[in-house]
Design a protein around this motif. Structure first.
Motif, PDB file in Angstrom:
ATOM      1  N   TRP A  79       0.823  -1.132   0.050  1.00  0.00           N
ATOM      2  CA  TRP A  79       0.029   0.207  -0.008  1.00  0.00           C
ATOM      3  C   TRP A  79       0.935   1.508   0.143  1.00  0.00           C
ATOM      4  N   GLN A  92      -2.061   0.540  -5.136  1.00  0.00           N
ATOM      5  CA  GLN A  92      -3.076  -0.636  -4.230  1.00  0.00           C
ATOM      6  C   GLN A  92      -3.448   0.309  -3.087  1.00  0.00           C
ATOM      7  N   GLN A  96      -7.304   1.866  -1.481  1.00  0.00           N
ATOM      8  CA  GLN A  96      -7.719   1.656  -0.139  1.00  0.00           C
ATOM      9  C   GLN A  96      -8.191   3.048   0.475  1.00  0.00           C
ATOM     10  N   TRP A 113      -5.075   8.096   5.997  1.00  0.00           N
ATOM     11  CA  TRP A 113      -6.045   6.704   5.679  1.00  0.00           C
ATOM     12  C   TRP A 113      -7.265   7.151   6.039  1.00  0.00           C
ATOM     13  N   ILE A 117     -10.180   2.077   7.369  1.00  0.00           N
ATOM     14  CA  ILE A 117      -8.988   0.882   7.026  1.00  0.00           C
ATOM     15  C   ILE A 117      -8.684   0.197   8.251  1.00  0.00           C
ATOM     16  N   SER A 120     -10.109  -3.339   7.854  1.00  0.00           N
ATOM     17  CA  SER A 120      -9.460  -4.129   6.747  1.00  0.00           C
ATOM     18  C   SER A 120      -9.135  -5.446   7.040  1.00  0.00           C
TER      19      SER A 120
END
Length: 269
Positions: A79, A92, A96, A113, A117, A120
């Motif tokens: 990420w 990637q 997200q 973020w 997240i 996840s």
């Protein structure tokens, strides 16, 4: 764009090709592709829906780990990438919901973020691994085991070949690869799960450079060939760095592997 909603637009707009621009007069704003159509976004990804963004430091506190360790977990998941100073979101990571930011004083890049997240499954699994947690449910563990036989290693082949570093591998060819990596002082994992939702296992994984190695055998077996094709499709889908080896390559590892690894920034000593 108003200051109050610029991050809301950015959080989901990245997924549609939007880019952050900075103007002395306007500050940060979003530049959209000419062919961008808001109707293409699902409702939950609409850029008009505010998204609460949090830093790695805040997320790390929630999981009782250091921010540095969390960033390396993000990196392991593909990420973010480590820059000279700070962190850069990958494709990637943007998927997200990551937002690339920069410290206004130092210029050091960092990533923020969406709060979601923290739910996840990939991130939770990674945190469980490093903390020794057993929060994973038995059902999810069983699913992983079942799926791994079709998109990774085969449980029908016993891992009886012991490599120099202690790994038990499933063929003589894999033992030669493992031994070569060990003697070249390259840290590696065997039968490592790819950091994706699908249950796919590689033959070897090299954390330095995030490189995967697959040894292909039994190409005359239709079932094996079909499984190989599916696996290669996954590598292509996520853009993972992959080195493919066959029997001929295994007989010439000293010539083949250093060159292939160097392409991905991994140097064999």
């Amino acid at each position: 764009m108003r200051e109050s909603d610029k991050w809301a637009l950015t959080a989901k707009g990245k997924l549609a090709g939007g880019r952050i621009k900075t103007s002395v007069k306007l500050g940060d704003y979003i530049e959209w592709p000419e062919n961008f159509d808001l109707t293409q976004l699902p409702a939950h990804q609409s850029p008009d829906i505010p998204v609460e963004l949090v830093s790695s430091t805040k997320i790390a506190k929630e999981f009782a780990i250091s921010a540095n360790k969390l960033n390396y977990l993000f990196s392991e998941l593909g990420w973010v990438n480590k820059s000279l100073k700070g962190w850069i979101a990958t494709v990637q990571g943007l998927k997200q919901g990551a937002i690339q930011s920069e410290d206004t004083r130092s210029g050091v890049p960092y990533v923020r973020w969406p709060e979601s997240i923290t739910q996840s499954r990939l991130l939770l699994s990674s945190i469980d691994d490093i903390t020794g947690s057993t929060s994973q449910s038995p059902s999810s563990s069983d699913d992983t085991k079942t799926a791994s036989t079709s998109m990774g290693y085969s449980e029908n082949v016993e891992a009886k070949h012991r490599a120099t570093d202690g790994h038990f591998v499933r063929s003589k060819a894999e033992m030669l690869i493992d031994n070569w990596l060990y003697m070249a002082e390259i840290i590696h994992a065997y039968e490592h799960k790819l950091p994706i939702e699908e249950n796919v296992y590689c033959d070897f994984y090299i954390p330095t450079g995030k490189v995967y190695i697959e040894y292909w055998g039994y190409d005359d077996d239709p079932k094996y060939f079909a499984r190989k094709a599916k696996k290669l499709a996954v590598y292509k889908k996520y853009g993972f760095k992959l080195i493919e080896l066959d029997d001929t390559d295994v007989q010439n590892l000293d010539d083949i592997l250093p060159r292939m690894l160097l392409k991905f920034g991994v140097q064999a000593y």
